[in-house]
Design a protein around this motif. Structure first.
Motif, mmCIF file in Angstrom:
data_model
loop_
_atom_site.group_PDB
_atom_site.id
_atom_site.type_symbol
_atom_site.label_atom_id
_atom_site.label_comp_id
_atom_site.label_asym_id
_atom_site.label_seq_id
_atom_site.Cartn_x
_atom_site.Cartn_y
_atom_site.Cartn_z
ATOM 1 N N TYR A 17 42.465 47.870 30.492
ATOM 2 C CA TYR A 17 43.706 48.269 31.167
ATOM 3 C C TYR A 17 44.059 47.310 32.289
ATOM 4 O O TYR A 17 43.206 46.625 32.842
ATOM 5 C CB TYR A 17 43.526 49.660 31.806
ATOM 6 C CG TYR A 17 43.302 50.753 30.803
ATOM 7 C CD1 TYR A 17 44.371 51.494 30.299
ATOM 8 C CD2 TYR A 17 42.028 51.058 30.344
ATOM 9 C CE1 TYR A 17 44.163 52.503 29.368
ATOM 10 C CE2 TYR A 17 41.816 52.063 29.413
ATOM 11 C CZ TYR A 17 42.897 52.783 28.933
ATOM 12 O OH TYR A 17 42.685 53.780 28.015
ATOM 13 N N LEU A 18 45.346 47.334 32.659
ATOM 14 C CA LEU A 18 45.773 46.677 33.886
ATOM 15 C C LEU A 18 46.409 47.708 34.814
ATOM 16 O O LEU A 18 46.839 48.770 34.384
ATOM 17 C CB LEU A 18 46.712 45.500 33.602
ATOM 18 C CG LEU A 18 47.990 45.716 32.814
ATOM 19 C CD1 LEU A 18 49.113 46.290 33.670
ATOM 20 C CD2 LEU A 18 48.441 44.394 32.233
ATOM 21 N N LYS A 20 49.256 48.379 37.708
ATOM 22 C CA LYS A 20 50.545 47.840 38.147
ATOM 23 C C LYS A 20 50.563 47.484 39.633
ATOM 24 O O LYS A 20 51.411 46.714 40.069
ATOM 25 C CB LYS A 20 51.670 48.844 37.855
ATOM 26 C CG LYS A 20 51.963 49.003 36.379
ATOM 27 C CD LYS A 20 52.700 47.820 35.813
ATOM 28 C CE LYS A 20 53.181 48.107 34.403
ATOM 29 N NZ LYS A 20 53.599 46.946 33.672
ATOM 30 N N ASP A 22 48.174 45.914 41.168
ATOM 31 C CA ASP A 22 47.515 44.621 41.347
ATOM 32 C C ASP A 22 48.570 43.518 41.352
ATOM 33 O O ASP A 22 49.670 43.692 40.829
ATOM 34 C CB ASP A 22 46.550 44.331 40.190
ATOM 35 C CG ASP A 22 45.265 45.145 40.267
ATOM 36 O OD1 ASP A 22 45.023 45.796 41.291
ATOM 37 O OD2 ASP A 22 44.509 45.108 39.276
ATOM 38 N N SER A 27 42.976 42.281 43.079
ATOM 39 C CA SER A 27 42.844 43.679 42.681
ATOM 40 C C SER A 27 43.144 44.603 43.853
ATOM 41 O O SER A 27 42.663 44.388 44.957
ATOM 42 C CB SER A 27 41.417 43.948 42.195
ATOM 43 O OG SER A 27 41.226 45.341 42.040
ATOM 44 N N THR A 69 40.109 38.395 34.280
ATOM 45 C CA THR A 69 41.559 38.582 34.336
ATOM 46 C C THR A 69 42.198 38.129 33.020
ATOM 47 O O THR A 69 41.639 37.320 32.282
ATOM 48 C CB THR A 69 42.183 37.748 35.477
ATOM 49 O OG1 THR A 69 41.870 36.364 35.264
ATOM 50 C CG2 THR A 69 41.688 38.192 36.840
ATOM 51 N N TYR A 70 43.371 38.668 32.746
ATOM 52 C CA TYR A 70 44.198 38.241 31.620
ATOM 53 C C TYR A 70 45.567 37.882 32.184
ATOM 54 O O TYR A 70 46.213 38.724 32.814
ATOM 55 C CB TYR A 70 44.321 39.351 30.579
ATOM 56 C CG TYR A 70 45.198 38.962 29.406
ATOM 57 C CD1 TYR A 70 44.786 37.987 28.495
ATOM 58 C CD2 TYR A 70 46.445 39.540 29.218
ATOM 59 C CE1 TYR A 70 45.590 37.617 27.427
ATOM 60 C CE2 TYR A 70 47.254 39.178 28.154
ATOM 61 C CZ TYR A 70 46.824 38.214 27.267
ATOM 62 O OH TYR A 70 47.624 37.837 26.207
ATOM 63 N N MET A 73 45.955 38.910 35.714
ATOM 64 C CA MET A 73 45.828 40.316 36.096
ATOM 65 C C MET A 73 44.415 40.839 35.817
ATOM 66 O O MET A 73 43.904 40.702 34.705
ATOM 67 C CB MET A 73 46.853 41.172 35.343
ATOM 68 C CG MET A 73 48.294 40.810 35.679
ATOM 69 S SD MET A 73 48.720 41.011 37.429
ATOM 70 C CE MET A 73 48.918 42.791 37.496
ATOM 71 N N LEU A 75 41.249 43.084 34.833
ATOM 72 C CA LEU A 75 41.068 44.024 33.726
ATOM 73 C C LEU A 75 40.056 45.114 34.080
ATOM 74 O O LEU A 75 39.072 44.857 34.771
ATOM 75 C CB LEU A 75 40.591 43.283 32.475
ATOM 76 C CG LEU A 75 41.562 42.247 31.908
ATOM 77 C CD1 LEU A 75 40.891 41.464 30.775
ATOM 78 C CD2 LEU A 75 42.838 42.908 31.417
ATOM 79 N N TYR A 76 40.314 46.317 33.567
ATOM 80 C CA TYR A 76 39.497 47.494 33.862
ATOM 81 C C TYR A 76 39.227 48.298 32.594
ATOM 82 O O TYR A 76 39.980 48.226 31.628
ATOM 83 C CB TYR A 76 40.253 48.451 34.803
ATOM 84 C CG TYR A 76 40.714 47.839 36.084
ATOM 85 C CD1 TYR A 76 39.959 47.955 37.247
ATOM 86 C CD2 TYR A 76 41.908 47.144 36.147
ATOM 87 C CE1 TYR A 76 40.379 47.399 38.444
ATOM 88 C CE2 TYR A 76 42.340 46.570 37.335
ATOM 89 C CZ TYR A 76 41.579 46.710 38.483
ATOM 90 O OH TYR A 76 41.999 46.138 39.660
ATOM 91 N N TRP A 96 48.840 52.675 35.238
ATOM 92 C CA TRP A 96 47.750 52.149 34.407
ATOM 93 C C TRP A 96 48.219 52.003 32.977
ATOM 94 O O TRP A 96 48.725 52.962 32.383
ATOM 95 C CB TRP A 96 46.543 53.088 34.454
ATOM 96 C CG TRP A 96 45.891 53.091 35.792
ATOM 97 C CD1 TRP A 96 46.101 53.997 36.800
ATOM 98 C CD2 TRP A 96 44.943 52.150 36.303
ATOM 99 N NE1 TRP A 96 45.337 53.652 37.879
ATOM 100 C CE2 TRP A 96 44.605 52.536 37.614
ATOM 101 C CE3 TRP A 96 44.344 51.014 35.755
ATOM 102 C CZ2 TRP A 96 43.709 51.830 38.395
ATOM 103 C CZ3 TRP A 96 43.443 50.316 36.530
ATOM 104 C CH2 TRP A 96 43.127 50.718 37.834
ATOM 105 N N VAL A 99 46.597 46.677 27.807
ATOM 106 C CA VAL A 99 47.090 45.305 27.906
ATOM 107 C C VAL A 99 47.593 44.855 26.544
ATOM 108 O O VAL A 99 46.817 44.678 25.618
ATOM 109 C CB VAL A 99 45.972 44.362 28.407
ATOM 110 C CG1 VAL A 99 46.515 42.957 28.600
ATOM 111 C CG2 VAL A 99 45.366 44.895 29.707
#
Length: 101
Positions: A17-18, A20, A22, A27, A69-70, A73, A75-76, A96, A99
C-alpha cells in the motif's frame, strides 16, 4: 477485489500500500501508524513483469529504519491482510491505497 485491477504485492503475494499523506522520499506514518501499517523493505526487490526496476528505491526514515519506495512513495503492508491477495486496507480512511503500477 472488484475494480482494483493489478496491484503490487511482495514475493509471497501480500498486498503493498501507499499512504496519501506521504510525500516522495518521506514517510508520514510513524508510531502507532506503523503498528497497523508495517513497513515494506527489501534490499533487492523482485520486480514483476511490466514494472520498471528503476521505479523502486529505498529511504531511511526518521526512525532510522529503511523502507522500500515505488516511484518515490514509501510502501507498507496492512496488518489486517492475513492471506496473499487480501486487500482489506484498500481505501481505508480515504488515505490508504493499493499500488497500481
Amino acid at each position: 477485489k472488484e475494480g482494483i485491477g493489478k496491484f503490487l504485492a511482495d514475493s509471497k503475494g501480500m498486498t503493498l500500500y501507499l499512504f496519501k499523506k506521504d510525500s516522495p522520499g518521506k514517510s508520514a506514518c510513524a508510531g502507532p501508524c506503523v503498528e497497523k501499517w508495517p513497513l515494506y523493505h527489501r534490499e533487492k526487490v523482485d520486480v514483476p513483469a511490466g514494472v520498471k526496476a528503476e521505479d523502486f528505491g529505498a529511504i531511511t526514515r526518521d526512525d532510522g529504519k529503511k523502507q522500500t519506495t515505488y516511484k518515490g512513495m514509501p510502501l507498507y503492508y496492512f496488518v489486517g491482510d492475513k492471506n496473499p491477495g487480501d486487500t482489506a486496507g484498500q481505501g481505508m480512511g480515504g488515505v490508504w491505497y493499493v499500488v497500481n503500477p
